[in-house]
Scaffold this motif. Structure first.
Motif, mmCIF file in Angstrom:
data_model
loop_
_atom_site.group_PDB
_atom_site.id
_atom_site.type_symbol
_atom_site.label_atom_id
_atom_site.label_comp_id
_atom_site.label_asym_id
_atom_site.label_seq_id
_atom_site.Cartn_x
_atom_site.Cartn_y
_atom_site.Cartn_z
ATOM 1 N N LYS A 145 0.855 -1.187 0.000
ATOM 2 C CA LYS A 145 0.000 0.000 0.000
ATOM 3 C C LYS A 145 0.892 1.237 0.000
ATOM 4 O O LYS A 145 1.777 1.379 0.853
ATOM 5 N N TYR A 146 0.642 2.128 -0.961
ATOM 6 C CA TYR A 146 1.475 3.323 -1.094
ATOM 7 C C TYR A 146 0.657 4.569 -0.771
ATOM 8 O O TYR A 146 -0.518 4.665 -1.128
ATOM 9 N N PHE A 147 1.319 5.502 -0.088
ATOM 10 C CA PHE A 147 0.666 6.758 0.273
ATOM 11 C C PHE A 147 1.672 7.883 0.117
ATOM 12 O O PHE A 147 2.861 7.730 0.402
ATOM 13 N N SER A 148 1.213 9.045 -0.350
ATOM 14 C CA SER A 148 2.088 10.206 -0.436
ATOM 15 C C SER A 148 1.268 11.476 -0.287
ATOM 16 O O SER A 148 0.072 11.499 -0.619
ATOM 17 N N ASN A 149 1.894 12.506 0.211
ATOM 18 C CA ASN A 149 1.259 13.825 0.249
ATOM 19 C C ASN A 149 2.321 14.905 0.350
ATOM 20 O O ASN A 149 3.484 14.636 0.642
ATOM 21 N N ASP A 150 1.920 16.126 0.057
ATOM 22 C CA ASP A 150 2.814 17.278 0.080
ATOM 23 C C ASP A 150 2.251 18.316 1.039
ATOM 24 O O ASP A 150 1.048 18.598 1.022
ATOM 25 N N ILE A 151 3.129 18.867 1.870
ATOM 26 C CA ILE A 151 2.722 19.840 2.876
ATOM 27 C C ILE A 151 3.620 21.062 2.766
ATOM 28 O O ILE A 151 4.840 20.934 2.620
ATOM 29 N N ASP A 152 3.017 22.237 2.824
ATOM 30 C CA ASP A 152 3.773 23.489 2.863
ATOM 31 C C ASP A 152 3.859 23.949 4.315
ATOM 32 O O ASP A 152 2.830 24.187 4.962
ATOM 33 N N ILE A 153 5.077 24.042 4.826
ATOM 34 C CA ILE A 153 5.298 24.496 6.195
ATOM 35 C C ILE A 153 5.719 25.962 6.139
ATOM 36 O O ILE A 153 6.742 26.286 5.528
ATOM 37 N N LYS A 154 4.949 26.818 6.754
ATOM 38 C CA LYS A 154 5.192 28.251 6.649
ATOM 39 C C LYS A 154 6.276 28.727 7.612
ATOM 40 O O LYS A 154 6.068 29.590 8.468
ATOM 41 N N THR A 155 7.438 28.123 7.471
ATOM 42 C CA THR A 155 8.599 28.446 8.291
ATOM 43 C C THR A 155 9.855 28.165 7.469
ATOM 44 O O THR A 155 9.829 27.307 6.596
ATOM 45 N N THR A 156 10.922 28.870 7.753
ATOM 46 C CA THR A 156 12.155 28.663 6.994
ATOM 47 C C THR A 156 12.714 27.267 7.225
ATOM 48 O O THR A 156 12.469 26.645 8.265
#
Length: 202
Positions: free
Chosen positions: A3-14
């Motif tokens: 089972k494969y899972f992926s996601n992308d997250i934008d972290i609002k920090t340097t």
């Protein structure tokens, strides 16, 4: 089948702050550094053995001793690259691997368009060796992974909030952390025979 899972997250920090917070996150029960080295091209390689709480489903608890069914031992390989501004981690569980194996790869990278933003790409591979039950076990594993992912992000956010407080003035930068690790590696190398470097998976 996996089972494969992926996601992308934008972290609002340097990126610098995210990496500093990553090392200070307290979402694990125990942590042991198995290996750490700074390479000639200034990459920090680490391998850690972590213990986390991770309660099994009730139907699986009778298969394992009570002291083991509520914790999981995890190996984490990581690479911090100051040149590309990236932190890559790869983790996998040591115990309960026949029942369910979870492999996770995370890449924290500075955004080219917005330097104040850190991009997180998370991938997971969930497999089971239990014949006839692998599919429901994988579905359970995916559900548990998503839940743990939320907790992990909350832990990172908490560490970041501490960095933004008064204590942030006293926290070492990523570059200082790498420099200190380099000095430590030199000290260890001069104190004894060189050790064989474990294979890195990231």
């Amino acid at each position: 089948m996996v089972k494969y899972f992926s996601n992308d997250i934008d972290i609002k920090t340097t990126w610098d702050q995210v990496v500093s917070a990553f090392w200070q996150s307290s979402h694990v029960l125990t942590e042991d550094v198995v290996f750490r080295e700074v390479t000639a091209d200034r990459r920090l390689l680490s391998r850690r053995l972590l213990t986390k709480t991770n309660r099994m489903p009730r139907w699986a608890e009778f298969l394992f001793p009570s002291n083991l069914s509520r914790s999981v031992y995890i190996v984490e390989d990581s690479v911090v690259d100051l040149f590309t501004k990236s932190l890559t981690t790869y983790t996998w569980n040591l115990n309960h691997a026949t029942l369910m194996k979870v492999e996770e790869r995370c890449v924290f990278r500075e955004s080219n368009e917005q330097p104040a933003l850190t991009l997180l790409r998370r991938e997971a591979w969930i497999s089971s060796g239990v014949y006839g039950f692998s599919r429901p076990i994988q579905e359970f594993g995916l559900s548990r992974f998503k839940s743990n992912q939320v907790k992990s992000m909350k832990g990172l956010e908490y560490a970041l909030s501490n960095l933004h407080g008064e204590a942030a003035l006293h926290q070492p930068s990523v570059r200082n952390t790498v420099k200190a690790a380099a000095e430590k590696a030199k000290t260890l190398a001069s104190a004894g025979a060189p050790q064989k470097q474990p294979q890195q998976y990231v």
